[in-house]
Design a protein around this motif. Structure first.
Motif, short mmCIF file in Angstrom:
data_model
loop_
_atom_site.label_atom_id
_atom_site.label_comp_id
_atom_site.label_asym_id
_atom_site.label_seq_id
_atom_site.Cartn_x
_atom_site.Cartn_y
_atom_site.Cartn_z
N ARG A 29 0.83 -1.21 0.00
CA ARG A 29 0.00 0.00 0.00
C ARG A 29 0.85 1.25 0.00
N GLU A 93 -8.40 3.15 4.34
CA GLU A 93 -8.53 1.70 4.20
C GLU A 93 -8.35 1.05 5.57
N SER A 141 -4.35 -8.40 -2.82
CA SER A 141 -5.41 -7.46 -2.45
C SER A 141 -5.28 -6.12 -3.16
N SER A 142 -4.06 -5.68 -3.44
CA SER A 142 -3.89 -4.38 -4.10
C SER A 142 -4.47 -4.35 -5.51
N HIS A 144 -7.32 -5.18 -6.56
CA HIS A 144 -8.70 -4.72 -6.67
C HIS A 144 -8.98 -3.51 -5.78
N LEU A 145 -7.91 -2.87 -5.29
CA LEU A 145 -8.07 -1.64 -4.52
C LEU A 145 -7.67 -0.45 -5.37
N SER A 146 -8.42 0.63 -5.27
CA SER A 146 -8.05 1.83 -6.01
C SER A 146 -6.79 2.44 -5.40
N SER A 210 -14.34 -5.88 1.00
CA SER A 210 -13.90 -7.00 0.17
C SER A 210 -13.34 -8.11 1.04
N VAL A 226 -10.81 -6.33 3.67
CA VAL A 226 -10.34 -4.96 3.55
C VAL A 226 -11.55 -4.06 3.29
N GLU A 228 -12.63 -0.20 2.15
CA GLU A 228 -12.26 1.11 1.62
C GLU A 228 -13.35 2.09 2.04
#
Length: 258
Positions: A29, A93, A141-142, A144-146, A210, A226, A228
């Motif tokens: 992150r 997050e 995980s990153s 699908h994270l903005s 998620s 996680v 957001e």
């Protein structure tokens, strides 16, 4: 006959995974520059370890405190909060590690005691495979994270089970160090009650939850997800995170969070 881990060994395994997870999340992150990390292998999976002695020592002290509370059966959630590195410390997050205790509180061993379950424990040979799956999901995980767009920092929030005393390490009780935990701000703690929607589905107007992985550790279950926050998606608000209230020196916290 199955070779089950003892209660203390099970907690130690969970603590060790949290340490690997925290280091890896701070890297993926981009909370700290990539050059502060080196690639290592754990559970047969590439992951990241911080090379900065001060940060590594800090995380070690935090997790030592978490382990003490887990041995008491007192922990409901451990949350790594990524937040804005600003005066507002807006959470962007939350990586939530939620624990379900499968033994009654009365059966939790007293300090210094231990026991090996007669059945339904975590077998020694399963440890590597279970945590390998957890770490792989965390590494992905990153994807699908903005993206986090602003300078960020982090905090660790500890949410206690109902009826549990406030967390306090042995070192703090003995007066060797100041109290490490203070009540956390409500906004830093997880907002979901554990029954929220699936991957990438909105939990309110903008925030998402998620699920990453659920793992059975015999005496406890661990659920990882996680979140957001809505603030991360607000126009003009850059994403990332800094230190929330809950842990040694980097402190700030449902139920009761610290």
């Amino acid at each position: 006959m199955p070779n089950f881990l003892t209660y203390r060994e099970t907690i130690q395994c969970a603590r060790d995974y949290l340490e690997v997870a925290f280091h890896t999340l701070l890297y993926i992150r981009q909370v700290y520059p990539a050059e502060l990390f080196r690639q290592v292998k754990k559970y047969g999976v590439p992951c990241w370890q911080c090379r900065n002695p001060a940060l590594s020592e800090y995380l070690g002290r935090v997790l030592e405190c978490v382990q003490e509370e887990m041995l008491k059966g007192a922990v409901r959630r451990v949350i790594l909060v990524i937040k804005e590195a600003s005066m507002q410390e807006t959470p962007l997050e939350r990586f939530v590690f939620e624990f379900e205790w499968l033994i009654p509180q009365r059966d939790v061993p007293a300090p210094g005691d231990d026991f090996t379950p007669s059945d339904k424990g975590l077998e020694t040979g399963d440890v590597e495979d279970l945590f390998r799956a957890c770490l792989l999901k965390l590494n992905l995980s990153s994807s699908h994270l903005s993206r986090l767009k602003t300078d960020v920092s982090f905090a660790v929030v500890l949410e206690m089970r109902d009826g549990s005393a406030a967390p306090e390490s042995k070192a703090a009780r003995d007066g060797h160090v100041p109290a490490e935990w203070i009540p956390a701000e409500q906004r830093q703690a997880a907002e979901d009650d554990g029954t929220g929607p699936g991957r990438g589905r909105p939990s309110d107007k903008f925030s998402t939850i998620s699920p990453l992985e659920s793992v059975r550790l015999g005496l406890i279950n661990m659920d990882i997800r996680v979140e957001e926050t809505a603030e991360k998606f607000e126009e003009g608000v850059d994403s990332s995170g800094e230190v929330a209230s809950a842990v040694p020196t980097d402190r700030k916290g449902k139920g009761r969070a610290y």
